[in-house]
Each structure stands twice: as structure tokens, then as C-alpha cells.
Design a protein around this motif. Structure first.
Motif, PDB file in Angstrom:
ATOM      1  N   TYR A  56       5.301 -22.074  13.287  1.00  0.00           N
ATOM      2  CA  TYR A  56       4.804 -20.827  13.840  1.00  0.00           C
ATOM      3  C   TYR A  56       3.304 -20.615  13.689  1.00  0.00           C
ATOM      4  O   TYR A  56       2.700 -19.899  14.493  1.00  0.00           O
ATOM      5  CB  TYR A  56       5.546 -19.652  13.202  1.00  0.00           C
ATOM      6  CG  TYR A  56       7.040 -19.690  13.431  1.00  0.00           C
ATOM      7  CD1 TYR A  56       7.563 -19.717  14.727  1.00  0.00           C
ATOM      8  CD2 TYR A  56       7.925 -19.719  12.361  1.00  0.00           C
ATOM      9  CE1 TYR A  56       8.932 -19.762  14.949  1.00  0.00           C
ATOM     10  CE2 TYR A  56       9.300 -19.757  12.576  1.00  0.00           C
ATOM     11  CZ  TYR A  56       9.791 -19.790  13.863  1.00  0.00           C
ATOM     12  OH  TYR A  56      11.146 -19.831  14.078  1.00  0.00           O
ATOM     13  N   THR A  57       2.679 -21.191  12.668  1.00  0.00           N
ATOM     14  CA  THR A  57       1.255 -20.907  12.491  1.00  0.00           C
ATOM     15  C   THR A  57       0.417 -21.448  13.638  1.00  0.00           C
ATOM     16  O   THR A  57      -0.554 -20.814  14.055  1.00  0.00           O
ATOM     17  CB  THR A  57       0.743 -21.479  11.163  1.00  0.00           C
ATOM     18  OG1 THR A  57       1.009 -22.878  11.112  1.00  0.00           O
ATOM     19  CG2 THR A  57       1.388 -20.796   9.973  1.00  0.00           C
ATOM     20  N   GLU A  60       0.943 -19.041  16.648  1.00  0.00           N
ATOM     21  CA  GLU A  60       0.195 -17.802  16.458  1.00  0.00           C
ATOM     22  C   GLU A  60      -1.304 -18.028  16.610  1.00  0.00           C
ATOM     23  O   GLU A  60      -2.021 -17.210  17.217  1.00  0.00           O
ATOM     24  CB  GLU A  60       0.508 -17.227  15.078  1.00  0.00           C
ATOM     25  CG  GLU A  60      -0.290 -15.990  14.699  1.00  0.00           C
ATOM     26  CD  GLU A  60       0.083 -14.745  15.477  1.00  0.00           C
ATOM     27  OE1 GLU A  60      -0.685 -13.758  15.409  1.00  0.00           O
ATOM     28  OE2 GLU A  60       1.132 -14.748  16.173  1.00  0.00           O
ATOM     29  N   ARG A  64      -3.883 -16.264  19.304  1.00  0.00           N
ATOM     30  CA  ARG A  64      -5.095 -15.537  18.899  1.00  0.00           C
ATOM     31  C   ARG A  64      -6.342 -16.119  19.542  1.00  0.00           C
ATOM     32  O   ARG A  64      -7.237 -15.386  19.984  1.00  0.00           O
ATOM     33  CB  ARG A  64      -5.233 -15.568  17.375  1.00  0.00           C
ATOM     34  CG  ARG A  64      -4.181 -14.779  16.639  1.00  0.00           C
ATOM     35  CD  ARG A  64      -4.523 -14.676  15.156  1.00  0.00           C
ATOM     36  NE  ARG A  64      -3.410 -14.146  14.395  1.00  0.00           N
ATOM     37  CZ  ARG A  64      -3.458 -13.907  13.086  1.00  0.00           C
ATOM     38  NH1 ARG A  64      -4.577 -14.152  12.408  1.00  0.00           N
ATOM     39  NH2 ARG A  64      -2.400 -13.435  12.451  1.00  0.00           N
ATOM     40  N   LEU A 212       4.455 -16.889   8.573  1.00  0.00           N
ATOM     41  CA  LEU A 212       3.133 -16.633   9.144  1.00  0.00           C
ATOM     42  C   LEU A 212       2.214 -16.151   8.026  1.00  0.00           C
ATOM     43  O   LEU A 212       1.873 -14.969   7.941  1.00  0.00           O
ATOM     44  CB  LEU A 212       3.216 -15.600  10.267  1.00  0.00           C
ATOM     45  CG  LEU A 212       3.661 -16.103  11.635  1.00  0.00           C
ATOM     46  CD1 LEU A 212       3.676 -14.955  12.641  1.00  0.00           C
ATOM     47  CD2 LEU A 212       2.759 -17.223  12.133  1.00  0.00           C
ATOM     48  N   VAL A 217      -2.771 -19.345   9.307  1.00  0.00           N
ATOM     49  CA  VAL A 217      -3.111 -19.091  10.706  1.00  0.00           C
ATOM     50  C   VAL A 217      -4.624 -19.106  10.887  1.00  0.00           C
ATOM     51  O   VAL A 217      -5.151 -19.741  11.815  1.00  0.00           O
ATOM     52  CB  VAL A 217      -2.529 -17.742  11.175  1.00  0.00           C
ATOM     53  CG1 VAL A 217      -2.941 -17.458  12.625  1.00  0.00           C
ATOM     54  CG2 VAL A 217      -1.011 -17.719  11.033  1.00  0.00           C
TER      55      VAL A 217
END
Length: 320
Positions: A56-57, A60, A64, A212, A217
Motif C-alpha cells: 500500500y505505501t 499511496e 500523492r 500506511l 509513504v
């Protein structure tokens, strides 16, 4: 257009979804994208994430970046695809794509007449990835993996291309650099096959365990931003970062039997050949096996689940 992705006019950003319309099995899905055409000319860069749907990082961070990059500061073209494993995301799929239960990042260059994953790999590579000068594939430890941040690339034998990739990898800001061979546990990865086709392509790993964590991230966001500035795709001076320490490649340690694994080491720990990495027992606690380090190196990632199948992955050591 770059394959199925429309590119906006200079100085503009576009968002949307694309598909591979000539393949009905693929066309039932749509993939998100952000395309940014800089106000000034420059290189073309592809940023991808989520080829493993529970990492997921990277997903994400790509989201961003797509929202934060200002077309007025971009030079050239930047395209971000935040999620490649579209079938697996909402299924929380670990490692594989649910359409055929295969690992999408082992299937490149793909096959236009093959399985779902092979066809996806073929279209992604030939219609999108090879049309860029540079490519960055964002990863993390999967849902049951912890890892220490690292970057990696596969040497191509082309000195000029390898130097361009190495420059990108060194600009990210990770502690370790994995230069993987053309054989072993990672055949058919997107970044490796893209590089074999002339793209300055690399991967970056940060975070894991399905979490996260903000610093994981941010590491991806800062690392990609610094790469973009280093290669001239984004205005501004790149941040000075310490170069990563290179390792010779991965030694993937697998279990000789099914059982409950008790790890004795952690990620970023250096081990010597023969050191005890952990042990396995059965479901009533009887000892089954002791796992020793096959090489000296650093533990780059480790499986966090104690439930291990025979032949199941336990951890990966970067050989020093």
C-alpha cells in the motif's frame, strides 16, 4: 497518446482511467492514471505502483505524487499509474492476481495469447512501459512482509543505460541497493524487462505489513521527487543523499517443511553464513527444523506470518 493513456497539452494535468480495449478479459477492468505534460520539454517518466495489490505505501505515494506535482515545474512528461494489480486490490490479494492466481511481477515480457496475467504484462510492457525514457516501480513488503527500505535494478550490460539507472537509484535515498541477476527468484519483473528494452528502470521498496506508516509513504514521495529532479524531469535542485550500500543480489530462504516459524533475526540485521535465522515446529510444538543463513549478508525482508507452507518464503538476504 502513450498507448491507451491520453497525454494533455503542455502545462496541463489529466486524470482518468484507461483499459486495454482489444482484450475482453482485460477490458472489464479500468486502471487509474495521472498524466502531466510539463510546460518545458524534458524526459518522459513512468511511475507505477501496486503490481502487488497489498503493497500500500507505493500506491499511496503514487496517488500523492500525482496530486502534488505541478505541471509548471515539470519538464517533459510524467505518467503515474497508482495501481497495476487492479483485480487484487479490493480483494486484499497477497502476491498474486486473483484472475489466475499468478504473480504479475514474474510474467514479463508476457504473452498476448497467454493467461490473464501474461496478456496484461504484454500489453503493459509493449503499449506503455517501453515508450518512456525512465521508469520507477514502487513496492513495499506485502501484507505479511516486513522490510528495510532498498532500491534495485538489473544490470543490462549497456554501460550508458546502467549508469543512468544507477544514478536514479542513488538519488532515492535508501540504505541498500540490490543489483539482481537475470536469473533466480525474480525473473520477469517489470523493472528488469523494461531495462532490457532500453528503459532506465528501477524499483524502490519502502514499508510493508499492510500498514500506511507515514514515514514509509513519505520516503517514497521524497525519493521519487529527488529522482525526478536528478534526471531533469522536475525543477529544483535535488537533495543530497547518502548513496546506498550495494549487495550482490538476493538469497531467498525457503522452508523445508510446513510448520510454525519463529524468527530469530529482524530486517536490516547483518548475519554471517551459518547463523541461526529461526526454527520451525509443528502444531503441538515439536521441533521440525532449524534454518541457518546460507550466505553472509543483510536481512532485507522477512515474512511476518508464522504459518509457513513447505517451500514457503521465510526471508530474503542481500549477499555481502
Amino acid at each position: 497518446m502513450i498507448g491507451p493513456i491520453p497525454i494533455p497539452a503542455a502545462g496541463r494535468r489529466a486524470t482518468g482511467e484507461f483499459t486495454f480495449a482489444d482484450d475482453p478479459g482485460l477490458a472489464k477492468y479500468r486502471w487509474p492514471y495521472v498524466a502531466i505534460a510539463g510546460a518545458a520539454p524534458g524526459p518522459s517518466v513512468l511511475v507505477t505502483a501496486g503490481i502487488h495489490a497489498a503493497e500500500y505505501t507505493g500506491i499511496e505515494a503514487a496517488i500523492r505524487l500525482g496530486r502534488a506535482l505541478d505541471p509548471r515545474e515539470v519538464r517533459g512528461t510524467i505518467v503515474l499509474i497508482p495501481l497495476l494489480n487492479r483485480p487484487g486490490f479490493y480483494e486484499r490479494s497477497i502476491y498474486v492476481n486473483p484472475e489466475d492466481n499468478d504473480n504479475l511481477n514474474r510474467l514479463f515480457p508476457g504473452d498476448p495469447g497467454g493467461t490473464w496475467g501474461q496478456r496484461f504484462a504484454h500489453h503493459l510492457l509493449t503499449e506503455i512501459a517501453v515508450r518512456f525514457d525512465h521508469a520507477i516501480d514502487l513496492h513495499a513488503g506485502d501484507l505479511v512482509e516486513d522490510l528495510v527500505p532498498f532500491v534495485g535494478y538489473r544490470p543490462t550490460g549497456d554501460a550508458g543505460l546502467d549508469a543512468r539507472i544507477r544514478r536514479m537509484a542513488e538519488a532515492y535515498g535508501a540504505g541498500w541497493l540490490v543489483m539482481s541477476a537475470a536469473t533466480g527468484e525474480r525473473p520477469g519483473s517489470l523493472y528488469a524487462v523494461a531495462a532490457q528494452n532500453g528503459v532506465a528502470a528501477m524499483l524502490a521498496e519502502s514499508g510493508g505489513r499492510g500498514l500506511l506508516v507515514e514515514e514509509d509513504v513519505v520516503r517514497h514521495v521524497r525519493g521519487v521527487t529527488n529522482i525526478l529532479r536528478t534526471i531533469g524531469a522536475l525543477a529544483g535542485e535535488p537533495e543530497r543523499v547518502a548513496p546506498p550500500r550495494p549487495v550482490k543480489g538476493f538469497e531467498w530462504v525457503r522452508s523445508p517443511t510446513e510448520g510454525v516459524f519463529h524468527a530469530k533475526v529482524r530486517v536490516d540485521q547483518q548475519v554471517a553464513k551459518g547463523d541461526v535465522l529461526g526454527d520451525l515446529c509443528d502444531l503441538v510444538g515439536e521441533p521440525l527444523a532449524t534454518i541457518d543463513a546460507p550466505v553472509s549478508g543483510v536481512v532485507l525482508f522477512a515474512v511476518t506470518s508464522p504459518a509457513i507452507k513447505k517451500g514457503g518464503l521465510l526471508l530474503g538476504i542481500g549477499a555481502l
